[in-house]
Scaffold this motif. Sequence first.
Motif, PDB file in Angstrom:
ATOM      1  N   GLN A   1      -2.116  -2.162   0.902  1.00 16.91           N
ATOM      2  CA  GLN A   1      -2.652  -2.217   2.257  1.00 16.91           C
ATOM      3  C   GLN A   1      -3.979  -1.464   2.359  1.00 16.91           C
ATOM      4  O   GLN A   1      -4.913  -1.909   3.039  1.00 16.91           O
TER       5      GLN A   1
ATOM      6  N   GLU B   1       3.560  -8.212   4.793  1.00 16.67           N
ATOM      7  CA  GLU B   1       2.409  -8.704   5.562  1.00 16.67           C
ATOM      8  C   GLU B   1       2.312 -10.220   5.551  1.00 16.67           C
ATOM      9  O   GLU B   1       1.517 -10.798   6.310  1.00 16.67           O
TER      10      GLU B   1
ATOM     11  N   SER C   1       2.336  -4.138   9.272  1.00 18.98           N
ATOM     12  CA  SER C   1       2.431  -3.129   8.214  1.00 18.98           C
ATOM     13  C   SER C   1       3.138  -1.895   8.751  1.00 18.98           C
ATOM     14  O   SER C   1       3.193  -1.677   9.973  1.00 18.98           O
TER      15      SER C   1
ATOM     16  N   VAL D   1      -3.760  -8.332   1.198  1.00 20.20           N
ATOM     17  CA  VAL D   1      -2.596  -7.550   0.770  1.00 20.20           C
ATOM     18  C   VAL D   1      -1.779  -8.327  -0.249  1.00 20.20           C
ATOM     19  O   VAL D   1      -1.313  -7.770  -1.249  1.00 20.20           O
TER      20      VAL D   1
ATOM     21  N   SER E   1       2.274   2.811   4.823  1.00 18.01           N
ATOM     22  CA  SER E   1       1.398   2.122   3.888  1.00 18.01           C
ATOM     23  C   SER E   1       0.008   2.723   3.848  1.00 18.01           C
ATOM     24  O   SER E   1      -0.784   2.395   2.974  1.00 18.01           O
TER      25      SER E   1
END
Length: 588
Positions: A223, A376, A203, A292, A207
């Motif tokens: 996230q 992700e 990530s 996610v 985020s």
Amino acid sequence: QAAGPSSHISALDANQSHRGRGSYYADDDSVVSSNVSEIGGPGDIGSSSNDDDGNRSGSRDPEVVTLTRAVVTDVENANVNEHPNERQSGILPRSRREWCFVFLAILLILAVALGTGLGLGLSFMNKDSSTSSGKEERTVGVGQSAGSPNTEPTQSPSVGWPTFSPSSTPNDNTSPSATSLSPVMVNDLASAIEYHVIAQEISNIASFPEMSDGGDPTTMSAQEKARDFLVFRDYLPLTIMDEEDDVPNNPKGGGNDDPLAIRNNDLNQQRKPYLTTATSAYRVAQRFATAVLYYATDGDNWETNQLWLEPGVHECNFIGVTCEEIAVPSVTLEEALESPNELPHHDDPEFDSTMEQMIVAIDLPENNIAGSLPQEIMALPYMRRLALWSNAVGGSLPTQLGRLTRLTGLHMDDNMLEGNIPRQIGQMSELTDLYLQFNRGIAGRIPAELGNLAKLERLRLSNMSLRGPVPTTLGKLANLVDLSLQDNRLGRSLPAELGNLTNLESMLLNGNIFTGGIPVSWKSLGKLKRLELQYNELELDMDEWVCPLRKNAPEGSGLLKVMKADCKGDEPRVACSCCTECFSYFVS
């Protein structure tokens, strides 16, 4: 009697003249008093006493007394008239030196007050920051700490974890109560997850707005929602069977491995976190990635999302998810945090491994999936198939897809994707099927890096907005059997390198703006069964050598069973007597 009044008065006038009129001070009164005493002698004014009648007694000369009183009165009047303020305010300074001392004293008092105020302010700030992570100490159940469910609570790694405060309080009737999870453990786990996914580039730090000071903190990212699910909602009942517990109804509280059944039977039972810092780092990343994906693609509105993000349910039980037991590097989340730059590769054979259930496929076609595919997804390194066709997935394909080196099938056709085809897809060395057709928002050129996909068998890029020439590198795809590039804006001449695709069975190039003719090298396409060239700007005579190939093909070989070109009309652009279907196409 030592002297007459006149001599003493003269002396007093002389003394007054010496000091100057208007310069009397408090010590002048002593001078006057001494002179008065001398005038009156021992028994006069300086030593007089009152009798019963209130009259003064003692031997004195009336004239001297009168004169003396007049002098004293003059002196007192002079002091009052010349320095009235000093006489009225005896506490005020009388010189510059004294004023300096007063000013320095005031500065000293202000400095002390300022220092005290700053000290108290810093003390309160430190106190607030040391208590911001939790209001009070709480535990999970009776005698159960908020550490690992099966081991002793682990200590926080000696790394600079980011501070964390929950973005929101989960509003879920299946969530543990406010006193069921330890805030100390909660904060450590949240910080550990954030640090790990950022350190491993799963990530971006952006985020997590509360870490990067960017974004709108009132709008949670996918996230952040995934992190909060793992920390605040993802839990297990304490009565669930441990992995090593094979004895049902044992005294330790095991006997059942179904978190849904246990939770539904007793909503007030004690709970423990599903993930801890002692969990495998690859398992933590995998569960975070699936969460996610759910939030980034509007999982609440999927046609079916059975068991997705059910607390305590393994992600391998989510509908549409397929897993296998795979040996992964034996590294816990805590160990990964201690050495984030030394996390072993998921395929490292020399590192100690442990068996884990890892995702190998996600199949959710025609499921009303929207949003966008998050980067992700790269945290699923063992995945071999991603099939989300016929949904409403938008946005661009993440470049991180290139890290899924085990992926054999990428089926994202019939969505609402935009942008360009990431050249990083050329890193998927195991890819056999690349389906991106029917995504009109995808534009740009076909990446030359797709020629590196040595195992690719089916390349479908039709009904898009691709432009430019066909890369000559596609001629390296020796295993390719299906090439579909129709209905784009591809142009220029047809590459001769495609003649190297000796295993090709279907080639659809219709609906573009190709010019010229068919390269002679294409004579080697001996397995070609379907060729469509209509609706282009080609000008060629297929009767010259393409039709003879079809007519002379051995019976049953099926060579060129389907041939389509712009061969219709009185003056067709393409001469083809053996085509199975002819079209009329005129360029204005």
